[in-house]
Scaffold this active site. Structure first.
Site, mmCIF file in Angstrom:
data_model
loop_
_atom_site.group_PDB
_atom_site.id
_atom_site.type_symbol
_atom_site.label_atom_id
_atom_site.label_comp_id
_atom_site.label_asym_id
_atom_site.label_seq_id
_atom_site.Cartn_x
_atom_site.Cartn_y
_atom_site.Cartn_z
ATOM 1 N N LYS A 1 -3.483 -9.435 -8.848
ATOM 2 C CA LYS A 1 -4.697 -10.078 -8.010
ATOM 3 C C LYS A 1 -5.792 -9.357 -8.009
ATOM 4 O O LYS A 1 -5.622 -8.061 -8.025
ATOM 5 C CB LYS A 1 -4.107 -10.067 -6.409
ATOM 6 C CG LYS A 1 -5.119 -10.563 -5.354
ATOM 7 C CD LYS A 1 -4.558 -10.052 -3.895
ATOM 8 C CE LYS A 1 -5.159 -8.924 -3.771
ATOM 9 N NZ LYS A 1 -5.002 -8.760 -2.138
ATOM 10 N N LYS B 1 -10.100 -4.454 -4.659
ATOM 11 C CA LYS B 1 -10.980 -3.482 -4.989
ATOM 12 C C LYS B 1 -9.903 -2.258 -5.349
ATOM 13 O O LYS B 1 -10.238 -1.197 -6.030
ATOM 14 C CB LYS B 1 -11.799 -3.133 -3.710
ATOM 15 C CG LYS B 1 -12.665 -1.929 -3.736
ATOM 16 C CD LYS B 1 -14.062 -2.070 -4.515
ATOM 17 C CE LYS B 1 -14.574 -1.029 -5.142
ATOM 18 N NZ LYS B 1 -15.560 -1.312 -6.205
ATOM 19 N N LYS C 1 1.022 -1.246 -0.145
ATOM 20 C CA LYS C 1 0.102 -0.170 0.093
ATOM 21 C C LYS C 1 0.822 1.233 0.042
ATOM 22 O O LYS C 1 0.584 2.174 -0.808
ATOM 23 C CB LYS C 1 -0.961 0.084 1.269
ATOM 24 C CG LYS C 1 -2.159 -0.789 0.993
ATOM 25 C CD LYS C 1 -3.057 -0.868 1.951
ATOM 26 C CE LYS C 1 -4.297 -1.585 1.561
ATOM 27 N NZ LYS C 1 -4.810 -2.632 2.736
#
Ligand code: TYM
Length: 332
Positions: free
Chosen positions: A198, A201, A116
């Site tokens: 992968k 969202k 992230k």
């Protein structure tokens, strides 16, 4: 695995509408497992979603949609406890106890945190300590088996470490060391998204479980392929489109398509044909659940009733475990 009654637990973040990765990596298994003797806890990780969703209305909507999806896809509240994470505030107390025995180094090694940050998200303290809260979720119910997709493996391993560390520090067997359960096929452990990464969202490459009609076909058409013509022989193992098809088609049909693509030549299916078949199969597979979803949307009070009852039951168990942990470390 033996038929002894076990405790199963898993959670899903309501950070958006649920996608095929959530279904094949997690929910399908959760629904199947409820047939086994034991206790089954499934929750909507709304505390966790706060690490990324900062819009109250959107979060409430996503929590509701996640509960509706679970019920529409077959989770039975008579057999499994479905609840909101935030209805059990004891998990945040357990998270604090775990944080006090967890080294910074363990959290600094978390892949999902590092990913992230690498994608430009400015990390909050909450995002950094996310695995501690997740460990508390698992340990708060004496969970033995945690059915998750491959991306959660490291988090479950960290939970094992934290449970052991707490038990060793305080010389008692407060927490049960959980094991993970992963889907049987590689395609389900890590469902690819439209771009072959992968499905997620946050990567914007996801396919909503309940998408249908023209919107679904449009979305499926965005699956990345190359410009080779249908007649050119291709190795189906190199096409992630086949990983998606494998989740939906019966084995003989899948094998037939793989052979035809491998052989190429006149009449071989092109990417457009394969995508059309995939869209059709998705639509068909989720048609009954889509109808149940519509019914539930018309009765939000039923959904709320399930969540409230589930929250009360989950809280009883988590309070017992919290008290045990408090006593062990001297807080009582
Ligand atoms: P989340 O919300 O990202 O995903 C929910 C479940 O879906 C699985 N999954 C996938 N499986 C295969 N392929 C994919 N592309 C894919 N994308 C998602 C995940 O592995 C997961 O099983 N941290 C968790 C939520 C959580 C939790 C917990 C899970 C909080 N506390 C305690 C288990 C136990 C998460 O973000 O999952």
């Amino acid at each position: 695995m033996s038929d002894a009654a076990r405790t199963y637990l898993s959670g899903i973040q309501p950070s958006g509408l649920l996608h095929l990765g959530n279904y094949f990596g997690a929910i399908e298994r959760h629904v199947a497992l409820q047939e086994r003797p034991g206790r089954h806890y499934y929750f909507i990780a709304d505390y966790h979603a706060l690490t990324t969703v900062h819009d109250a209305e959107l979060l409430r909507r996503n929590v509701f949609e996640t509960a509706v999806a679970y019920l529409a896809l077959g989770l039975d509240p008579e057999r499994a406890v479905l609840f909101r994470q935030s209805d059990v505030p004891e998990v945040t107390e357990i998270a604090w106890l775990l944080a006090c025995v967890t080294g910074m180094g363990l959290l600094e090694r978390a892949h999902s945190y590092k990913d992230k940050v690498a994608r430009g998200i400015k990390p909050s303290v909450g995002l950094f300590t996310y695995p501690v809260l997740m460990a508390a979720d698992i340990l708060a119910y004496d969970s033995e088996l945690v059915p998750v997709g491959r991306d959660q493996v490291q988090h479950v391993e960290m939970t094992q470490d934290m449970a052991t560390r707490f038990n060793e520090t305080f010389g008692s067997r407060v927490f049960v060391r959980p094991e993970m359960l992963m889907p049987e096929t590689a395609a389900a452990r890590k469902v690819p998204g439209l771009d072959g990464q992968k499905m997620s969202k946050s990567y914007g490459n996801d396919l909503w479980i309940f998408e249908s009609g023209k919107k679904l076909r449009k979305r499926v058409n965005r699956i990345v392929t190359d410009s080779r013509p249908p007649e050119e022989p291709k190795d189906p193992d190199e096409l992630f489109l086949f990983d998606l098809l494998a989740l939906f088609l019966p084995p003989d049909e899948l094998e037939g398509l793989r052979d035809a693509v491998r052989r190429g030549g006149p009449g071989a299916p092109g990417y457009g044909d394969l995508k059309a078949r995939l869209a059709e199969a998705i639509e068909e597979r989720f048609a009954p659940a889509r109808a149940r979803r519509e019914e539930l949307l018309a009765h939000p009070e039923r959904v709320e009733e399930v969540l409230s009852a589930g929250g009360a039951e989950a809280r009883r168990k988590a309070t017992e475990v919290r008290d045990r942990a408090y006593r062990a470390c001297g807080l009582r």
